[in-house]
Design a protein around this motif. Sequence first.
Motif, PDB file in Angstrom:
ATOM      1  N   ILE A   1       1.039  -1.045   0.230  1.00 61.70           N
ATOM      2  CA  ILE A   1       0.082  -0.039  -0.100  1.00 61.70           C
ATOM      3  C   ILE A   1       0.661   1.180  -0.259  1.00 61.70           C
ATOM      4  O   ILE A   1       0.373   2.323   0.071  1.00 61.70           O
ATOM      5  N   GLU A   2       2.162   1.269   0.245  1.00 61.26           N
ATOM      6  CA  GLU A   2       3.151   2.419  -0.182  1.00 61.26           C
ATOM      7  C   GLU A   2       4.430   1.729  -0.617  1.00 61.26           C
ATOM      8  O   GLU A   2       4.844   0.694  -0.290  1.00 61.26           O
ATOM      9  N   ILE A   3       4.947   2.964  -1.348  1.00 54.66           N
ATOM     10  CA  ILE A   3       6.405   2.397  -1.431  1.00 54.66           C
ATOM     11  C   ILE A   3       7.021   3.593  -1.614  1.00 54.66           C
ATOM     12  O   ILE A   3       6.509   5.338  -1.549  1.00 54.66           O
ATOM     13  N   GLY A   4       8.234   3.598  -0.535  1.00 52.62           N
ATOM     14  CA  GLY A   4       8.856   4.594  -0.495  1.00 52.62           C
ATOM     15  C   GLY A   4      10.490   4.387  -1.143  1.00 52.62           C
ATOM     16  O   GLY A   4      10.562   3.071  -0.667  1.00 52.62           O
ATOM     17  N   ALA A   5      10.942   5.272  -2.230  1.00 57.87           N
ATOM     18  CA  ALA A   5      12.855   5.081  -1.731  1.00 57.87           C
ATOM     19  C   ALA A   5      13.619   5.949  -1.843  1.00 57.87           C
ATOM     20  O   ALA A   5      12.976   7.711  -2.450  1.00 57.87           O
ATOM     21  N   ILE A   6      14.641   6.062  -1.513  1.00 53.45           N
ATOM     22  CA  ILE A   6      16.301   6.802  -2.172  1.00 53.45           C
ATOM     23  C   ILE A   6      16.602   6.566  -3.334  1.00 53.45           C
ATOM     24  O   ILE A   6      17.762   5.000  -2.947  1.00 53.45           O
ATOM     25  N   LYS A   7      17.302   7.379  -4.154  1.00 54.86           N
ATOM     26  CA  LYS A   7      18.003   6.999  -5.475  1.00 54.86           C
ATOM     27  C   LYS A   7      19.493   7.410  -4.686  1.00 54.86           C
ATOM     28  O   LYS A   7      19.679   8.470  -4.557  1.00 54.86           O
ATOM     29  N   LEU A   8      20.392   6.762  -4.416  1.00 51.71           N
ATOM     30  CA  LEU A   8      22.482   7.499  -3.907  1.00 51.71           C
ATOM     31  C   LEU A   8      22.769   7.116  -5.882  1.00 51.71           C
ATOM     32  O   LEU A   8      22.695   6.167  -6.470  1.00 51.71           O
ATOM     33  N   ASN A   9      23.992   7.950  -6.020  1.00 52.01           N
ATOM     34  CA  ASN A   9      24.479   7.607  -6.971  1.00 52.01           C
ATOM     35  C   ASN A   9      25.669   6.472  -6.484  1.00 52.01           C
ATOM     36  O   ASN A   9      25.628   6.307  -5.232  1.00 52.01           O
ATOM     37  N   SER A  10      26.977   6.645  -7.606  1.00 51.96           N
ATOM     38  CA  SER A  10      27.949   5.382  -7.008  1.00 51.96           C
ATOM     39  C   SER A  10      28.561   6.122  -5.855  1.00 51.96           C
ATOM     40  O   SER A  10      29.160   5.032  -5.090  1.00 51.96           O
ATOM     41  N   ASN A  11      28.312   6.770  -6.037  1.00 46.08           N
ATOM     42  CA  ASN A  11      29.588   8.079  -4.624  1.00 46.08           C
ATOM     43  C   ASN A  11      28.798   8.423  -3.556  1.00 46.08           C
ATOM     44  O   ASN A  11      28.982   8.801  -2.425  1.00 46.08           O
ATOM     45  N   PHE A  12      26.811   7.643  -3.396  1.00 49.08           N
ATOM     46  CA  PHE A  12      26.026   7.225  -2.114  1.00 49.08           C
ATOM     47  C   PHE A  12      25.471   8.389  -1.868  1.00 49.08           C
ATOM     48  O   PHE A  12      25.290   8.650  -1.036  1.00 49.08           O
ATOM     49  N   GLU A  13      25.823   9.369  -3.277  1.00 53.34           N
ATOM     50  CA  GLU A  13      25.752  10.785  -2.542  1.00 53.34           C
ATOM     51  C   GLU A  13      23.336  10.892  -2.931  1.00 53.34           C
ATOM     52  O   GLU A  13      23.300   9.990  -4.207  1.00 53.34           O
ATOM     53  N   LYS A  14      22.641  11.464  -2.479  1.00 58.73           N
ATOM     54  CA  LYS A  14      21.230  10.925  -2.888  1.00 58.73           C
ATOM     55  C   LYS A  14      21.359  12.495  -4.451  1.00 58.73           C
ATOM     56  O   LYS A  14      21.200  13.180  -4.098  1.00 58.73           O
ATOM     57  N   ILE A  15      19.921  11.342  -4.985  1.00 57.17           N
ATOM     58  CA  ILE A  15      20.202  11.668  -6.652  1.00 57.17           C
ATOM     59  C   ILE A  15      18.804  12.078  -7.100  1.00 57.17           C
ATOM     60  O   ILE A  15      18.452  12.533  -7.804  1.00 57.17           O
ATOM     61  N   GLY A  16      17.212  11.433  -6.011  1.00 59.22           N
ATOM     62  CA  GLY A  16      16.269  11.547  -6.378  1.00 59.22           C
ATOM     63  C   GLY A  16      15.628  10.320  -4.890  1.00 59.22           C
ATOM     64  O   GLY A  16      15.935  10.482  -4.260  1.00 59.22           O
TER      65      GLY A  16
END
Length: 328
Positions: free
Chosen positions: A28-43
């Motif tokens: 009923i819910e999806i939450g996510a964080i996108k990190l780049n290859s340097n572990f920096e948040k990009i989304g």
Amino acid sequence: MNYIIFDLEWNQAAKKQDENAQIPFEIIEIGAIKLNSNFEKIGEFSRMIRPSVYHTMHSVTQGIIHISMSELKKEQTFVPVMRHFLKWCGEDCLYGTWGSLDLTELQQNMDYYQFPPLSDGPLTYLDIQKLYALIYEPEDDKKRRSLKSAVEQLGISQDIPFHRAFADAYYTAKVLQRISAEPDAGQILKRVSYDVYRLPKTRKQEVHIIFDTYAKYISREFEDKQTAMEDREVVSTKCYICHKNCRKKLRWFTPNGKHYYALAFCNKHGFIKGKIRMKKTEGDKVYIVKTLKLINEEQAKAVWDKQEHTREIRRQHRRAKHEHKEQE
């Protein structure tokens, strides 16, 4: 490559008899964080989902996440939300979760709605709960701490409440970022996990991987335990460093029918402990997860002792059975 750190919330039938066996837990819910290859948040990704299977909120779910059905009825159903999520994830990504449940439930929901599979065999991912234990609690790396406890232990600022999909993904990503900054991060991050919602179908698809301190093997499906333990690859205790055959010190034995142990000796690298975990599939067949690990003499003695203890228990059972027959 990007890292997709995600968390799910799901609902279930209020009564066991109302459960749909194809989808016992409905997301009923999806939450996510996108990190780049340097572990920096990009989304970021955060979406609630209108249920199509269970239209009453289970009391336990309601008590934890505080989402009402009236809120969910305003949202889109799983199919469009999942399409959006997969597009947002992109193709070149590695999933990361706190624990091992979310990927399994995601794939089961995807199957129910006839999405193409994420993988045709075991799916590589980061179990960040496990990685946390390996780097911050190495003396007890089998311990599995709650996400909230880990966040508190690391002194991470608690900006938003726990127990919602986006919040838990947010904090899991924060923990991963901390791990990535540690001096031993390079070795720890190689300790990937494998989701086995889809098992290897052939010998060629079986998983063989060598980590810094042990080797792991995940088999295809076998008809039963006996068939599995007759397979040459399953029972092999070849040295995973030099790939040479080892002398068997103890052949495979089991104290409980679920775990099997063996002891071998490599002339170049020393004692190797083998451990097999026998796992059941939904079709009542089996697959195995085997680890091989270099150990010292004291640890080798512990394996000898385990075998002797197993033999003694069996002797006691035989004696008790014999005495019982005599009394009849």
